[in-house]
Design a protein around this motif. Sequence first.
Motif, short mmCIF file in Angstrom:
data_model
loop_
_atom_site.label_atom_id
_atom_site.label_comp_id
_atom_site.label_asym_id
_atom_site.label_seq_id
_atom_site.Cartn_x
_atom_site.Cartn_y
_atom_site.Cartn_z
N SER A 290 26.47 61.82 44.45
CA SER A 290 26.92 63.04 43.72
C SER A 290 27.42 62.67 42.48
N VAL A 291 27.85 61.67 42.17
CA VAL A 291 28.42 61.51 40.93
C VAL A 291 27.84 59.90 40.01
N PHE A 292 28.00 60.11 38.83
CA PHE A 292 27.35 58.79 38.06
C PHE A 292 28.60 58.51 37.06
N SER A 293 29.06 57.23 37.50
CA SER A 293 30.34 56.93 36.68
C SER A 293 30.08 55.57 35.79
N SER A 294 30.93 55.13 35.32
CA SER A 294 30.84 54.08 34.41
C SER A 294 31.50 52.71 35.03
N ASP A 295 32.58 52.83 36.21
CA ASP A 295 33.23 51.74 36.58
C ASP A 295 33.91 50.68 35.35
N HIS A 296 34.00 51.46 34.27
CA HIS A 296 34.58 50.77 33.00
C HIS A 296 35.75 49.87 33.46
N SER A 297 35.65 48.59 33.54
CA SER A 297 36.71 47.60 33.74
C SER A 297 36.53 46.50 32.72
N PRO A 298 37.17 46.70 31.57
CA PRO A 298 36.72 45.88 30.32
C PRO A 298 37.58 44.65 30.16
N PHE A 299 37.11 43.58 29.99
CA PHE A 299 37.83 42.46 29.76
C PHE A 299 37.07 41.76 28.36
N ARG A 300 37.77 41.18 27.45
CA ARG A 300 37.07 40.63 26.23
C ARG A 300 36.31 39.37 26.95
N TYR A 301 35.22 38.77 26.18
CA TYR A 301 34.52 37.62 26.52
C TYR A 301 35.05 36.39 25.91
N ASN A 302 35.20 36.46 24.55
CA ASN A 302 35.79 35.14 23.98
C ASN A 302 37.23 35.26 23.87
N ASP A 303 37.78 35.06 24.95
CA ASP A 303 39.13 35.19 24.94
C ASP A 303 39.61 34.42 26.12
N PRO A 304 40.74 33.48 26.16
CA PRO A 304 41.19 32.94 27.30
C PRO A 304 42.06 33.92 28.31
N GLN A 305 42.27 35.00 27.92
CA GLN A 305 42.91 35.92 28.92
C GLN A 305 41.63 37.06 29.28
N GLY A 306 40.48 36.66 28.89
CA GLY A 306 39.09 37.47 29.55
C GLY A 306 38.29 36.75 30.47
N LYS A 307 37.21 36.88 29.96
CA LYS A 307 36.07 36.24 30.63
C LYS A 307 35.95 34.51 30.61
N LEU A 308 36.43 34.14 29.30
CA LEU A 308 36.64 32.80 29.27
C LEU A 308 37.76 32.07 29.90
N ARG A 309 38.61 32.99 30.53
CA ARG A 309 39.54 32.37 31.42
C ARG A 309 39.09 31.26 32.37
N ALA A 310 37.70 31.51 32.89
CA ALA A 310 36.99 30.59 33.68
C ALA A 310 36.80 29.24 33.20
N LYS A 311 36.59 29.22 31.80
CA LYS A 311 35.91 28.15 31.08
C LYS A 311 37.01 26.76 31.53
N GLY A 312 36.15 25.95 31.93
CA GLY A 312 36.88 24.63 32.29
C GLY A 312 37.40 24.47 33.91
#
Length: 476
Positions: A312-334
């Motif tokens: 019925s609906v088309f949504s974004s599921d906008h759930s944003p994290f920065r990539y180059n950021d230790p509080q974002g996607k690169l939290r997992a680096k290492g």
Amino acid sequence: MKPFDTVIRGGTIATAADTFRCDIGIRDGVIATLGHDLGPAEQVIDASGKLVLPGGIDSHVHLAQPTGDETVMADDFETGTRSAAFGGNTTVLPFVMQQKGQSLRQAVADYHALAEGNCYVDVSFHLILTDPTPNVLGQELPALVEDGYTSFKVFMTYEGLALSDREMLEVMDVARATGALVMVHAENYDAIRFLTDRLERAGKTAPYYHGPSRPIVVEREATHRAISLAEIVDVPVMIVHVSNRESMEEIRRAQSKGLKVYGETCPQYLVLTENDLDGLNMEGAKYVCSPPPRDEASQIACWEGLQSGTFSVFSSDHSPFRYNDPQGKLRAKGRTSFRWVPNGIPGIATRLPILFSEGVVKGRIDLNRFVALTSTNHAKIYGLYPRKGTIAVGADADIAIWDPEREVTISHALLKDGSDYTPYEGMRVTGWPVLTTVRGRTIVVEGSLVGGKGHGAYVQRQRTSTGRLARKGYEQ
């Protein structure tokens, strides 16, 4: 009668039902008349050669949401609603996240404080229930539904968020008693933990393996179980961000039985695949979301769901994290595993252009279904219609003017959000919103922000729409 504040002239108007040529007269933030030769106005907008559409309503976004770890969402209400306006949206529905042990009423008050004075577009809130205590279920939740918080989300996965089947039944029972709608993130938490542990033992820890840790069967089983629980209670349910045919067919089967089950899908399931997670080093982390993107066959299935009305609906599921950021996607680096990558991708500004280009321009859906899937159905299902979601006398003047032939290469610089990347970088689209008006005030025009922060307001919703639509077997 005073002159119109604004007249939009010369455009082609499309609603969920009709496409026609006329002018729009706006007074005091509301559509006052539709017609021709409307006379003087303080402002005249020439929409010749353009499409004039109801502003987009994105009913599945995450803004300023606590994460429970050291990660931080990239968008607050200022940046998130600003980006929404650049993408042709005029209303968004983010989530109030209840923390374990927290009063639900206090969570709502805290979230209002974050939004107050910071929004460019209108907002209304869903609730996320993580701690359905007897006090929450017996007192707070019914009172909040009465106050207009008429939809709430439950999770079947994620540490600290997943509810047991019994807890889901208790929440659904309150929804049935109060006339609310339950939204379900359907993935089997125990299966995901089992598969994640097995992949890690085998040394398969790169972001790519986020997908194999959450295969289609994990989503399909949870979808079937969520629908079964809703059938037991006899309550409407929305299965959100559906990614594949098997889950879609569970929804379709339920609908064919007359159950009050709705479905939602998102851009990532139409244009991304599991191969996007297979980037060098940590690049694949940019595409980590749940459920994950699947394969081309799943993309075809999601298009079928949009075409058939299963979704019925088309949504974004906008759930944003920065990539180059230790509080974002690169939290997992290492760290040791994909399990540490924050789940979610930005998409609030790209939702409409992607569906317009891939759907309308390529002939998969027509313009009226585009309006239904991106605006009208959201308004009807979530209790905002007819104030929102259509172009009609008496409706809010929430309007997006589109250049249907403009070719744009998506880049993060165009989107004005708080993230530092878009998963759709370099994608070519045809059709782009060139002006966004919220309750008669222009917020964005030709890629420039002209409206002031704080114009966006909280909108209280009704609780009658979903029940009425469900009883009538609504399909737009």
